[in-house]
Design a protein around this motif. Structure first.
Motif, PDB file in Angstrom:
ATOM      1  N   UNK A 194       0.833  -1.104  -0.038  1.00  0.00           N
ATOM      2  CA  UNK A 194      -0.124   0.019   0.089  1.00  0.00           C
ATOM      3  C   UNK A 194       0.835   1.263  -0.057  1.00  0.00           C
ATOM      4  N   UNK A 195       2.122   1.178   0.725  1.00  0.00           N
ATOM      5  CA  UNK A 195       2.779   2.397   0.842  1.00  0.00           C
ATOM      6  C   UNK A 195       3.294   2.413  -0.705  1.00  0.00           C
ATOM      7  N   UNK A 196       3.748   1.499  -1.165  1.00  0.00           N
ATOM      8  CA  UNK A 196       4.521   1.394  -2.653  1.00  0.00           C
ATOM      9  C   UNK A 196       3.267   2.162  -3.679  1.00  0.00           C
ATOM     10  N   UNK A 197       2.150   1.634  -3.336  1.00  0.00           N
ATOM     11  CA  UNK A 197       1.140   2.093  -4.187  1.00  0.00           C
ATOM     12  C   UNK A 197       0.757   3.678  -4.156  1.00  0.00           C
ATOM     13  N   UNK A 198       0.835   4.001  -2.815  1.00  0.00           N
ATOM     14  CA  UNK A 198       0.657   5.597  -2.803  1.00  0.00           C
ATOM     15  C   UNK A 198       1.707   6.413  -3.252  1.00  0.00           C
ATOM     16  N   UNK A 199       2.975   5.919  -3.190  1.00  0.00           N
ATOM     17  CA  UNK A 199       3.949   6.687  -3.753  1.00  0.00           C
ATOM     18  C   UNK A 199       4.010   6.568  -5.232  1.00  0.00           C
ATOM     19  N   UNK A 200       3.687   5.397  -6.053  1.00  0.00           N
ATOM     20  CA  UNK A 200       3.510   5.481  -7.370  1.00  0.00           C
ATOM     21  C   UNK A 200       2.370   6.359  -7.779  1.00  0.00           C
ATOM     22  N   UNK A 201       1.217   6.449  -7.204  1.00  0.00           N
ATOM     23  CA  UNK A 201       0.296   7.573  -7.614  1.00  0.00           C
ATOM     24  C   UNK A 201       0.689   9.224  -7.354  1.00  0.00           C
ATOM     25  N   UNK A 202       1.363   9.085  -6.378  1.00  0.00           N
ATOM     26  CA  UNK A 202       2.003  10.492  -6.089  1.00  0.00           C
ATOM     27  C   UNK A 202       3.012  10.889  -6.827  1.00  0.00           C
ATOM     28  N   UNK A 203       3.735  10.146  -7.563  1.00  0.00           N
ATOM     29  CA  UNK A 203       4.630  10.350  -8.647  1.00  0.00           C
ATOM     30  C   UNK A 203       4.034  10.818  -9.976  1.00  0.00           C
ATOM     31  N   UNK A 204       2.622  10.433 -10.075  1.00  0.00           N
ATOM     32  CA  UNK A 204       1.687  10.774 -11.441  1.00  0.00           C
ATOM     33  C   UNK A 204       0.975  12.010 -11.036  1.00  0.00           C
ATOM     34  N   UNK A 206      -0.678  12.938  -8.234  1.00  0.00           N
ATOM     35  CA  UNK A 206      -1.703  12.992  -7.182  1.00  0.00           C
ATOM     36  C   UNK A 206      -1.355  12.745  -5.839  1.00  0.00           C
ATOM     37  N   UNK A 207      -1.411  13.782  -5.111  1.00  0.00           N
ATOM     38  CA  UNK A 207      -0.893  13.695  -3.541  1.00  0.00           C
ATOM     39  C   UNK A 207      -1.428  12.531  -2.786  1.00  0.00           C
ATOM     40  N   UNK A 208      -0.968  11.512  -2.323  1.00  0.00           N
ATOM     41  CA  UNK A 208      -1.588  10.380  -1.752  1.00  0.00           C
ATOM     42  C   UNK A 208      -0.996  10.312  -0.526  1.00  0.00           C
ATOM     43  N   UNK A 209      -1.578  10.365   0.626  1.00  0.00           N
ATOM     44  CA  UNK A 209      -1.325  10.221   1.842  1.00  0.00           C
ATOM     45  C   UNK A 209      -1.659   8.595   2.377  1.00  0.00           C
ATOM     46  N   UNK A 210      -0.876   8.120   2.986  1.00  0.00           N
ATOM     47  CA  UNK A 210      -1.276   6.689   3.651  1.00  0.00           C
ATOM     48  C   UNK A 210      -1.140   6.415   4.924  1.00  0.00           C
ATOM     49  N   UNK A 211      -1.958   5.881   5.555  1.00  0.00           N
ATOM     50  CA  UNK A 211      -1.873   5.383   6.907  1.00  0.00           C
ATOM     51  C   UNK A 211      -2.331   4.156   7.117  1.00  0.00           C
ATOM     52  N   UNK A 212      -1.346   2.872   7.719  1.00  0.00           N
ATOM     53  CA  UNK A 212      -1.688   1.645   7.817  1.00  0.00           C
ATOM     54  C   UNK A 212      -1.435   1.428   9.313  1.00  0.00           C
ATOM     55  N   UNK A 213      -2.525   1.126   9.964  1.00  0.00           N
ATOM     56  CA  UNK A 213      -2.377   0.676  11.541  1.00  0.00           C
ATOM     57  C   UNK A 213      -1.391  -0.302  11.764  1.00  0.00           C
ATOM     58  N   UNK A 214      -0.772  -0.382  12.836  1.00  0.00           N
ATOM     59  CA  UNK A 214       0.289  -1.648  13.279  1.00  0.00           C
ATOM     60  C   UNK A 214      -0.468  -2.628  13.949  1.00  0.00           C
ATOM     61  N   UNK A 242     -11.838  11.631 -11.017  1.00  0.00           N
ATOM     62  CA  UNK A 242     -12.549  12.722  -9.916  1.00  0.00           C
ATOM     63  C   UNK A 242     -12.149  14.156  -9.853  1.00  0.00           C
ATOM     64  N   UNK A 243     -10.994  14.284 -10.774  1.00  0.00           N
ATOM     65  CA  UNK A 243     -10.537  15.667 -10.853  1.00  0.00           C
ATOM     66  C   UNK A 243     -10.065  16.154  -9.479  1.00  0.00           C
ATOM     67  N   UNK A 244      -9.350  15.238  -8.781  1.00  0.00           N
ATOM     68  CA  UNK A 244      -8.777  15.492  -7.520  1.00  0.00           C
ATOM     69  C   UNK A 244      -7.325  15.721  -7.514  1.00  0.00           C
ATOM     70  N   UNK A 245      -6.814  16.547  -6.652  1.00  0.00           N
ATOM     71  CA  UNK A 245      -5.116  16.347  -6.547  1.00  0.00           C
ATOM     72  C   UNK A 245      -4.859  15.935  -5.115  1.00  0.00           C
ATOM     73  N   UNK A 246      -5.670  15.478  -4.421  1.00  0.00           N
ATOM     74  CA  UNK A 246      -5.336  15.021  -2.838  1.00  0.00           C
ATOM     75  C   UNK A 246      -6.118  13.616  -2.724  1.00  0.00           C
ATOM     76  N   UNK A 247      -5.725  12.685  -2.179  1.00  0.00           N
ATOM     77  CA  UNK A 247      -6.047  11.261  -1.856  1.00  0.00           C
ATOM     78  C   UNK A 247      -5.628  10.689  -0.523  1.00  0.00           C
ATOM     79  N   UNK A 248      -6.300   9.990   0.095  1.00  0.00           N
ATOM     80  CA  UNK A 248      -5.830   9.275   1.267  1.00  0.00           C
ATOM     81  C   UNK A 248      -6.262   7.910   1.091  1.00  0.00           C
TER      82      UNK A 248
END
Length: 316
Positions: A194-204, A206-214, A242-248
């Motif tokens: 999931x972290x890699x997926x968020x980083x991949x879309x961020x480089x294209x 879309x600013x993607x924040x991610x949070x995965x509980x431990x 979605x015409x979005x610039x941020x995602x979580x």
């Protein structure tokens, strides 16, 4: 009392009353007197009203069944028509609910086979892209490098452009192969995937924040793949439509299992119909007994929530 006996009893009562009037002291003159016509019309109106009331009450369960059939959706299982009314209507509704149970079970089994075949095909295509196309482009890139050292000065710029185009194509092939076959999910687990997926879309763009509980409960490999694919499809829809610039992307424990949230700040759902991507997410959710919901975000955009019960997601 069944609908048949209700209608039969009412009609029988009307005929008995009519026969009693014919055999009794009541007579109808020729020509008909106004008082006699009034009695006949009143009796007929009373009989028709009683007949209409019995039919209306008897057909209420059938109308309810019709609404349930019109709104039935196999991708949203669990909704059933209420069994009520006369014996014939109750039996029909019970038969419909049983048929719906069988259809949902068969669809779930068919979707499982189809998605399993789809994953195998994804892996095959990803291997061919990486092993065949990727190696071919790598060989072309090496040849262009050797050519660039020997071509005349006036052609080096064009050869350099060919090198950059080939390198960009090779990077794109690798990116597509990674999306088709999430190797990081197999090798490093769901959190890293999931972290890699968020980083991949961020480089294209879309600013993607991610949070995965431990403290997540353990998930089966199938459930982890469903979580990853739903997150991937959710971010893909966000980037494309979605015409979005941020995602979580958020993965956390909930009351009865694990919840994945994909949230964006885009234009929202609107009145658009669900496309193939959302239907695919719903089918994947059914594979592991999960619930998928789409709703407006707290301020704007869209929330995609996937809830996997512990009983469905936990490792045995």
């Amino acid at each position: 009392m069944s609908l048949f006996w209700r209608i039969f009893s009412l009609n029988a009562a009307g005929l008995i009353v009519a026969a009693a009037l014919l055999l009794g002291p009541v007579t109808v003159s020729t020509p008909v007197l106004p008082a006699e016509a009034l009695v006949v019309v009143a009796g007929l109106a009373l009989l028709l009203a009683a007949n209409a009331m019995v039919l209306r009450l008897g057909l209420v369960p059938l109308r309810r069944l019709g609404r349930a059939m019109a709104t039935a959706d196999l991708l949203r299982p669990g909704a059933r028509a209420v069994v009520a009314g006369p014996a014939e209507a109750a039996e029909l509704i019970t038969t419909y609910n049983t048929m719906l149970d069988r259809l949902e079970s068969e669809r779930a089994a068919g979707a499982a086979r189809a998605l399993s075949a789809q994953e195998r095909e994804r892996q095959r295509i990803a291997r061919e892209l990486h092993d065949e196309v990727g190696q071919t482009l790598t060989a072309v890139l090496l040849q262009l490098k050797r050519v660039a050292d020997r071509v005349p000065e006036e052609l080096r710029a064009e050869v350099g452009q060919a090198q950059e185009a080939t390198r960009a194509g090779l990077d794109e092939i690798r990116r597509i192969a990674r999306r088709l076959r999430p190797g990081v999910l197999e090798e490093l687990g769901l959190v890293s995937a999931l972290r890699s997926l968020a980083a991949e879309f961020t480089t294209h763009g879309l600013t993607v924040r991610h949070h995965v509980a431990g403290d997540l409960p353990p998930l089966t490999e199938e459930s982890e793949l469903v979580v990853y694919r739903v997150a991937q499809e959710g971010l893909t829809n966000t980037a494309r439509h979605a015409r979005a610039d941020r995602a979580e992307v958020r993965l956390q424990s909930c009351a009865d299992g694990v919840e994945l949230l994909v949230r964006d700040n885009g234009k929202g759902l609107g009145s658009a119909q669900e496309g193939a991507g959302i239907r695919g997410m719903r089918e994947r959710a059914l594979l592991v007994g999960a619930d998928l919901s789409l709703a407006p975000g707290p301020q704007e955009g869209t929330d995609v929530r996937l809830r996997i019960p512990v009983a469905a997601g936990g490792r045995s």
